[in-house]
Design an enzyme around this catalytic site. Structure first.
Site: not given
Length: 383
Positions: A130, A152, A178, A255, A279
């Site tokens: 992440s 992100y 994402t 995603k 999510h």
């Protein structure tokens, strides 16, 4: 890690009337790790991991949507020892599974991202690191195995480019952007807890100055939401995705897709895979369970790019259900965090081994020699 017996001190076991604690029994299913984690974690950390947004309608819908999928098994297939190997973006893997991107894994156990990445390596599946990891991407990638980086979209595009360059230099073989977090969903458990990150847990991939926001406690405020609101860009658009596609030499996964129209547009932009995901029920409360949205996305783009399922997967039968609905594979999230909390890397390795065993059983029982055969199974909804 077994929780201590309340009121008992180490010396209490001495003496003629002492009773030895029962030996630790490994969980019977992947889902059973949840109770071990709940016993091991502070209540506010459990809530942070287990909770969803709003009234948690979508969180519950993920499980309900999977439970409504009935698989029609094939008989007399002559399957004894099935193969669980399957192709996913960037290669062929031991399972049609990737470890979902999850933030701040040192909240759960000191092993953190390094422990879960090592478990994924041992299991032969991709680990998705992440942006909000509590360990830098360079250290996670150095564990070995297959590592994808989850991105992100940040307010500073220069920082986005820097993260991408760092991930590629570190050896990441996939990029997962994402797209369902323009702002953080209103996660009421965190709001009520006034949740903050402890000092030893930071967003290790981001410049240090912003991390202070995630550590500043205010009653009735989620410090994590304040932090992400300061660094995330809410206006991500299709031009941004095209820019990212041009800069990304490795497979690109998107995603957070639920509407088939978005899946089509993503495929037209040249992505290698879409991940059908809400999510984990942590963003728009009232969105459908991911498994309910999966068949329409597969029908729309399944011939053009891979489709993966995320949100709600709790065991090998769920992997079979996803395959039967047309997915190429799944992301597994919370159960592996629960395993990490219960005993670090070793427990996470046990969880992934158990998932593999559950999938092998599901393949034999459904008459499938491998995941490709499982994608030919028929399903009923509600039966």
């Amino acid at each position: 890690m077994r929780p201590a017996v309340p009121g008992r001190r180490p010396g209490d076991l001495a003496g003629p009337d002492a009773r030895a604690e029962p030996a630790f029994v490994p969980p019977a299913s992947l889902a059973d790790f949840a109770e071990l984690a709940r016993a091991a974690l502070p209540a506010e950390v459990w809530d942070y991991v287990a909770g969803g947004s709003g009234t948690e309608t979508t969180l519950a819908a993920n499980r309900a949507a999977l439970d409504r999928v009935a698989v029609l098994p094939r008989m007399l297939a002559g399957v004894d020892v099935p193969s669980t190997e399957a192709p996913l973006p960037s290669g062929r893997f031991a399972l049609p599974v990737a470890v979902a991107p999850m933030a701040y894994q040192k909240l759960l156990h000191p092993d953190g991202e390094l422990g879960l990445a090592a478990a994924a390596r041992a299991a032969g599946v991709p680990y998705v690191a992440s942006t909000l990891a509590s360990t830098p991407i360079e250290a996670v990638a150095a564990v070995g195995g297959t590592v994808w980086f989850q991105l992100y979209w940040l307010r500073d595009r220069g920082m986005v480019a820097d993260l991408l360059d760092r991930a590629l230099t570190a050896g990441c073989t996939g990029l997962m952007v994402t797209v369902d977090v323009p702002v953080l969903g209103r996660r009421l458990r965190d709001v009520r807890n006034g949740f903050t990150l402890p000092p030893h847990v930071t967003a290790a991939n981001l410049p240090g100055g912003r991390n202070d926001l995630a550590h500043q406690g205010t009653p009735g405020v989620s410090a994590v939401a304040v932090h992400t609101g300061a660094v995330f860009a809410p206006a991500l658009n299709w031009a941004d995705l095209a820019w990212l596609r041009e800069r990304t030499p490795v497979p690109l996964l998107v995603k957070g897709i639920l509407d088939p129209r978005d899946a089509v547009r993503a495929a037209e932009t040249g992505v290698d895979a879409v991940v059908v995901s809400n999510h984990g029920g942590r963003q728009l409360d009232g969105a459908p369970g991911s498994a309910a949205a999966l068949p329409d996305v597969v029908a729309a783009v399944g011939e053009h790019c891979a489709v993966l399922l995320d949100s709600g997967v709790r065991g090998g039968t769920d992997v079979l259900r996803a395959l039967a609905l047309g997915a190429a594979g799944v992301l597994v999230g919370r159960p592996l965090l629960w395993a990490l909390a219960a005993g670090g890397r070793a427990s996470a390795e046990a969880a992934l081994a158990l998932l593999a065993a559950e999938l092998r059983d599901a393949l034999v029982l459904s008459g499938c020699a491998d995941p490709a055969a499982a994608r030919q199974l028929r399903t009923l909804t509600g039966g």
